[in-house]
Design a protein around this motif. Sequence first.
Motif, PDB file in Angstrom:
ATOM      1  N   GLY A   1     -61.915 -62.805   2.057  1.00  0.00           N
ATOM      2  CA  GLY A   1     -61.449 -64.184   2.158  1.00  0.00           C
ATOM      3  C   GLY A   1     -61.112 -64.420   3.621  1.00  0.00           C
ATOM      4  O   GLY A   1     -61.646 -63.749   4.498  1.00  0.00           O
ATOM      5  N   ALA A   2     -60.229 -65.344   3.898  1.00  0.00           N
ATOM      6  CA  ALA A   2     -59.864 -65.603   5.286  1.00  0.00           C
ATOM      7  C   ALA A   2     -58.436 -66.075   5.337  1.00  0.00           C
ATOM      8  O   ALA A   2     -57.905 -66.589   4.356  1.00  0.00           O
ATOM      9  N   SER A   3     -57.778 -65.863   6.484  1.00  0.00           N
ATOM     10  CA  SER A   3     -56.447 -66.430   6.667  1.00  0.00           C
ATOM     11  C   SER A   3     -56.216 -66.662   8.146  1.00  0.00           C
ATOM     12  O   SER A   3     -56.727 -65.932   8.997  1.00  0.00           O
ATOM     13  N   GLU A   4     -55.457 -67.699   8.441  1.00  0.00           N
ATOM     14  CA  GLU A   4     -55.078 -67.987   9.821  1.00  0.00           C
ATOM     15  C   GLU A   4     -54.207 -66.858  10.362  1.00  0.00           C
ATOM     16  O   GLU A   4     -54.270 -66.525  11.545  1.00  0.00           O
ATOM     17  N   GLY A   5     -53.377 -66.289   9.481  1.00  0.00           N
ATOM     18  CA  GLY A   5     -52.469 -65.226   9.895  1.00  0.00           C
ATOM     19  C   GLY A   5     -53.218 -64.023  10.446  1.00  0.00           C
ATOM     20  O   GLY A   5     -52.845 -63.453  11.472  1.00  0.00           O
ATOM     21  N   GLU A   6     -54.309 -63.646   9.767  1.00  0.00           N
ATOM     22  CA  GLU A   6     -55.094 -62.518  10.252  1.00  0.00           C
ATOM     23  C   GLU A   6     -55.927 -62.916  11.470  1.00  0.00           C
ATOM     24  O   GLU A   6     -56.148 -62.106  12.371  1.00  0.00           O
TER      25      GLU A   6
ATOM     26  N   GLN B   1     -62.851 -69.886   2.975  1.00  0.00           N
ATOM     27  CA  GLN B   1     -62.712 -68.907   1.897  1.00  0.00           C
ATOM     28  C   GLN B   1     -64.057 -68.464   1.336  1.00  0.00           C
ATOM     29  O   GLN B   1     -64.170 -67.372   0.790  1.00  0.00           O
TER      30      GLN B   1
ATOM     31  N   GLU C   1     -50.454 -69.934   3.446  1.00  0.00           N
ATOM     32  CA  GLU C   1     -50.902 -70.856   4.489  1.00  0.00           C
ATOM     33  C   GLU C   1     -51.172 -72.258   3.960  1.00  0.00           C
ATOM     34  O   GLU C   1     -51.672 -73.125   4.682  1.00  0.00           O
TER      35      GLU C   1
ATOM     36  N   PRO D   1     -58.912 -64.047  -2.419  1.00  0.00           N
ATOM     37  CA  PRO D   1     -58.569 -62.629  -2.501  1.00  0.00           C
ATOM     38  C   PRO D   1     -57.665 -62.196  -1.353  1.00  0.00           C
ATOM     39  O   PRO D   1     -57.139 -61.088  -1.367  1.00  0.00           O
ATOM     40  N   ASN D   2     -57.479 -63.048  -0.370  1.00  0.00           N
ATOM     41  CA  ASN D   2     -56.683 -62.675   0.794  1.00  0.00           C
ATOM     42  C   ASN D   2     -55.190 -62.862   0.506  1.00  0.00           C
ATOM     43  O   ASN D   2     -54.758 -63.947   0.115  1.00  0.00           O
TER      44      ASN D   2
END
Lengths: 328, 276
Positions: free
Chosen positions: B221-226, A103, A172, A165-166
């Motif tokens: 930010g980050a996500s596994e989904g993306e 993050q 998740e 912010p995602n």
Amino acid sequence: MSRVAAFGLGAALVALLLASLLVGPAEAGPFASLRAFLFGGEGPLTLVMREIRLPRALLGAMVGASLGLSGAALQGYLRNPLAEPGLVGVSGGAALGAVISLQTGFALAFPLALPAAALAGALCAVLLILLLAGARGGALTLILAGVAISALAAALVSLVLNLSPNPFAASEIVFWMMGSLADRSFAHVAVAAPFMALGVALLLPLRRGLDALTLGEDAAASLGVRLARLRTMLVLGVASLVGAATAVAGAVGFVGLVAPHLVRPLVGSRPGALLPAAALAGAALTLAADVAVRIVAPERDLKLGVMMALVGAPFFLHLVWRQRGAGA
Amino acid sequence: MRRARAALFALLALAAPAAAEPERVVSVNLCTDQLAMLLAAPGQLLSVSHIAHDPLSSAMLEEARAFPANYGRAEEVWLLRPDLVLAGAFTPETTVSMLRRMGVRVERFPLVTRLADVPEALRAVGAALGREAAAAREAAAFEARLAGLKGRRAGADPRAALWHANGWSLGPETLAGDILAAAGLANVAAELGLSAGGRIPLESLAMASPDLVLSGARYPGASEGEALTSHPALRHFRRGAVEDRDWVCGAPAALRAVSAMIEARRSLRGDEVARR
């Protein structure tokens, strides 16, 4: 471990690797799938077999072996059969490290930044657990300290993901707390492999020391075991393995608890011999769970940790019951 | 179905003139934000949803910046003293009923799942705002532009798959599916039995071998989904980027998505011709 037992475990592992390669939503027969896998050829099936199912199967074996080995090492060092990376909060710490690095963007800073951050999180948790429950603490102290560390780590993982912010991050939380091998790629294998290799290299030489430790710390020291060095290698090895596994697959619980117990009857009461056997058993167990999640709920991406907990939690209760009987 | 929808819009339109022309309008939904910004008289619209200020989601970012944002919470909306609140299909029922209990007029507009329904949506919001003339103008302009884009296209339709974070895809009964169809792209989601929105597993996508895999931009930010949308197995397929903000709302901005897809189709077909 007897030769027969080693052969049996190895055969089970190969069978489960094969099963992992053959289960998935792309409905192709096993022979067509294997032919595409081995001999390639044009067409999407080769792609599915080599780039989607193969990394998943390999990573399942690697993650499982890492967790099984870590569990056996922790149990041997703490001389406590309830020690397990998930239960004592090491996996939670690793997940926290991974989530914070993702993050904040630190995960992109250099190639192995993600597993390094997970390793750092795991390291904090291992050190905390040793500080709180150490080699002299009883089973109860260990579990209580583990509950506290796990709860704190889980809360902080949720906090970080909720503040992201995602828009997808918050959903998740369950991946990071329960773990999954769905849609992993060779990129994940490459991310996990170096620190897993490091962890194995740190833990396997401890076999003799862990055996000696069953006689007590003083006896082990008089046998020439350098306890401080053993502890440092153990802490770093466990943190590397759990950090690397968690960085790519989330926190998968109970593998490190169940795997050593499954193979303990095969190796007798020598914690040293248990290490490689528990690694093999952990790999087989995780592959079996990952095949099961794909068969039970193919459309739902059921989390690996859910399956492991369904098997592991009753097992854990059984161990607690036995400890009570032993008057610990 | 179509007639029922038209009747629903007509009913909304009939209900509107009962009240005097609203002077303090608050929109709490990204899609009603856009329609209201297009249609409202100067000073009539007080606030738009905070999502309208998000560069990745908002098709009318520049326009939206002129209005303060709200987070759609009943309390904050009520404090703006609105005489009309525009809500969408996804606005929580609790918020809507709370506002109604407090005496605020709330108009909820249904989800638009076809480009052909956009003019009706424009007219419905126009009627609620008392801006029927502006709505008729916008609706006519939309219909003309849509007809202009929808010409006959040469050759077989290339097969495209919308594949967003977590493998989320959209079938033919969604606005996004209709945008693909309008641009002359066959929807792979339909081949895989998806009519509305749903997940397509990576394996199934790869087995379907689409001519084009379309994904949206990543959020901060980050996500596994993306991260899934950049799985290395997908490098074997032609990839395309879509501007999510043009695909989500049944509003004139959806035509930008149609144009972009027509362009993508043209370059795909061009490739095919060149290979022969």
